[in-house]
Design a protein around this motif. Sequence first.
Motif, PDB file in Angstrom:
ATOM      1  N   SER A 462       0.798  -1.150  -0.023  1.00 25.96           N
ATOM      2  CA  SER A 462       0.039  -0.060  -0.036  1.00 25.96           C
ATOM      3  C   SER A 462       0.816   1.372   0.047  1.00 25.96           C
ATOM      4  O   SER A 462       1.812   1.157   0.511  1.00 25.96           O
ATOM      5  N   ARG A 485     -14.239  -3.114   3.866  1.00 26.22           N
ATOM      6  CA  ARG A 485     -12.921  -2.206   4.298  1.00 26.22           C
ATOM      7  C   ARG A 485     -11.722  -3.323   4.628  1.00 26.22           C
ATOM      8  O   ARG A 485     -10.671  -2.889   3.739  1.00 26.22           O
ATOM      9  N   GLU A 486     -11.845  -4.141   5.450  1.00 27.12           N
ATOM     10  CA  GLU A 486     -10.655  -5.074   5.654  1.00 27.12           C
ATOM     11  C   GLU A 486     -10.465  -5.913   4.521  1.00 27.12           C
ATOM     12  O   GLU A 486      -9.217  -6.051   4.176  1.00 27.12           O
ATOM     13  N   SER A 489      -8.389  -3.609   2.134  1.00 28.94           N
ATOM     14  CA  SER A 489      -7.108  -3.312   2.705  1.00 28.94           C
ATOM     15  C   SER A 489      -5.942  -4.305   1.940  1.00 28.94           C
ATOM     16  O   SER A 489      -4.894  -4.018   2.051  1.00 28.94           O
ATOM     17  N   ARG A 490      -6.564  -5.560   1.844  1.00 25.24           N
ATOM     18  CA  ARG A 490      -5.591  -6.453   1.452  1.00 25.24           C
ATOM     19  C   ARG A 490      -5.120  -6.194  -0.066  1.00 25.24           C
ATOM     20  O   ARG A 490      -4.070  -6.693  -0.458  1.00 25.24           O
ATOM     21  N   GLU A 494      -6.977   1.694   1.140  1.00 22.65           N
ATOM     22  CA  GLU A 494      -7.332   2.044   2.678  1.00 22.65           C
ATOM     23  C   GLU A 494      -8.539   2.912   2.575  1.00 22.65           C
ATOM     24  O   GLU A 494      -8.231   4.207   2.039  1.00 22.65           O
ATOM     25  N   ASP A 496     -11.867   4.728   4.458  1.00 23.05           N
ATOM     26  CA  ASP A 496     -12.651   4.949   5.644  1.00 23.05           C
ATOM     27  C   ASP A 496     -13.932   5.747   5.438  1.00 23.05           C
ATOM     28  O   ASP A 496     -14.035   6.544   4.497  1.00 23.05           O
TER      29      ASP A 496
END
Length: 607
Positions: A462, A485-486, A489-490, A494, A496
Amino acid sequence: MQMPIQVLPDVLVNQIAAGEVVERPAAVVKELVENAFDAGARRIEIEIEQGGLGLIRITDDGGGIAPEELALAVTRHATSKIASLDDLEQVASFGFRGEALPSILSVSRLSLVSRTPDAGHAWQVEGAGALETQKPQPAAHPQGTSVLVRDLFFNTPARRKFMKSESTEFRHIQQLVGRLALSRFSHGFRLLHNRRKLLDLPPVDDEAGRDARVGTVCGEEFLRHAVFIDDQRAGLRLWGWVALPAFARGQADLQFLYVNGRAVRDKLMTHALRRAFADAMHSTHYPAYVLYLELDPARVDVNVHPQKAEVRFRDSSTVHDFLFGTVHRLLRELRPDPALHHPAQFAAPPPSAPQPQQSGFRYASPPPRFDSAREPAASAWTTLATAVEQLGSPAESAFAPVPAPQPSDDEQPLGHAMAQLQGVYILAQNRQGLVVVDAHAAHERVLYERLKRQLAEGGVPSQALLIPERLQLPEDAVDSLEARREELSRYGLEIDRAGPTSVVLRAVPPLLAREDIPAFVRGLVSDEDLRETSHHLGEVLDAQHRVMADIACKAAIKANRRLTLPEMDALLRDMERTELADQCNHGRPTWIQVDMAGLDRLFLRGR
C-alpha cells in the motif's frame, strides 16, 4: 367426480415411460446405440430419414439376441444387465432399466431383427404400439441386430406436434452421434440421412486416430488449440483434450464430458472446469474440452436420471477438487509457445518432427497448413503486412526499428523487440519469424498474476496518498465499501467512511498511484457482485479476481505510450515467466506468431 384407483394398461404405462425416455428422435438413437455398445458391437450404422420422424434404423455387429428372448427384449423391466441390488450399484452397462425398447415400441412402428453367432438365420418381432405376436418369425440378417423405427409418435399426435423441423431434429441426432463417437474410439460409426452418407468413422486404437476423430467431431480448429492431458490421483483418472483459453467460445457447444465412458451433463464437473478457467477467460465465454473421468463404478450413481444423462458422485468434493486442480495446473504450467500462436491465415505447414511437450502434457495437433488462396481475415492483417515490409526501409513516425540480436528460443521464445507499431503493438523477432504482442493485454496479465502472488503472500503493498481523497457516493455504495473495508485493505486500498454518503481514500496500491483513483473506486462499487456478501468460496474468489483484474487493467500500459526497446524486452521476458501469459484476464490473446513461411506466402515470395 374422482375416478377410482386402478391399474393402468401396459400400453399406457409404456407410453408414460416413453414421455421420459423418448423426448425426440435423437433420444431413440441414443438408447439404441447404447444397446449396441452393451451387445459388444464394434461397428454401428445409423440410418435416418426425415429427421428421424420418418425412419430410424440402427444396425450393429454385436452378439445378437436369442430368438426366445426377442419378445422379452421389448417387455418392460426385462433386462440382461442387472439381477440384484449389487449389480445396480456397480452397473457399468448403458441400458439397464429395461424401459427403452418397450417405450419406443409404444409410440412407433418397430421391427427388431437379430442373429446370434451360432444361429443359422435371424429372427424378427415387430409391432405398432405393441407386439403383434410373441412368436418371432425367421428373417435374413447377418450376425448382430437391426432395430427399425418408423413413424415415431404416430399414435400420440400431441407429442408429434411438439417436434421441430426435420433439419432441427436431425441436427440433434448429428450432435448426439458425434458425442457417442467420442465415447467409443474402438467402435466404427456410419451416419446416413435421407440415404446420403454424412459420417464414416472407422475404429481407431492409437493416438493419431483418436486425435483425428476428435478433429472430425469438434473441428480442426479445436484440435489445433487443444492440449492432451492424462492425470490420476486418489483412484480418479482424468484424460482427454482441453482447448487453450484463446479458443474460448460464445456458447457451451464444445463441452464433452464422460464418466466411465458414459456421456453426461454434470453440473459439479462443469463448475469445476469453469472455475479452472475463471481468470483466463471472459465471464461470458465458455471453455472447450473433451474429457474422460474414470473411477470405481461403486463411487458414482448413474441411476438418477431416466435417460442416464446425469450422475451423482459418492464423494463429490473429491471429484470437484481433482478436476479443478488438474486443469488449473495444466493452464498454469503452459508458457508461451510459438507453435500454438499462428493465426490460421499465417500458419506454416505442420512440421515433420514431433510436437513439443510441456509438463507432461502434449499438444494435440500441429498448426494447419497455410491456405494461399484464402484472403486476409481483416484489414488489420494488411496493415501488418505493410508494416513488416516497411521494417527494412527508413522508419516512419509509428516505428523505431533497430537490428535485433539472434534470439535463443529455448530461453526466450518471444524473441527480442524491434519496434512499436502505432503505440499499441510490440513487434519482436524470434527464430520462427515475427512476434506481435498487444502491449496492454500482455502487461495486464503480468500485473494481474503479480497481484495474485502478493495477495497469496499476505497482501498487496500500500502507498499512502499525500493528500487523502474524499469521494461522494450513494449510501448503499458507502455501506458496501465499509463492509468490505478489511478485505479491500488486502489489495492495498485503505478506505474510511466519512459520512452517510462519503468516504476518504487514504492509500492505494503503488500500481495505481498515477491513475484516476475516484473512477476506480466508483467502478468497484458499481459491480453488483461486490454489493452482496457471500461465504461461498467460488463467489469470494470471483470477487477477489475482479478487484485485482480492475487494478491490473487500470495500471497496465496504455495505448500510444512510447516504449523504449529495453522496456519492450522487459515485458517479453516477464511474459515468458508469467502463468497464463497467452491471454489477458478478459480472455483476449496477448500475442501471435507469424513464421517466415507464412510471411513468404503473404508476400508471394518464391513464386
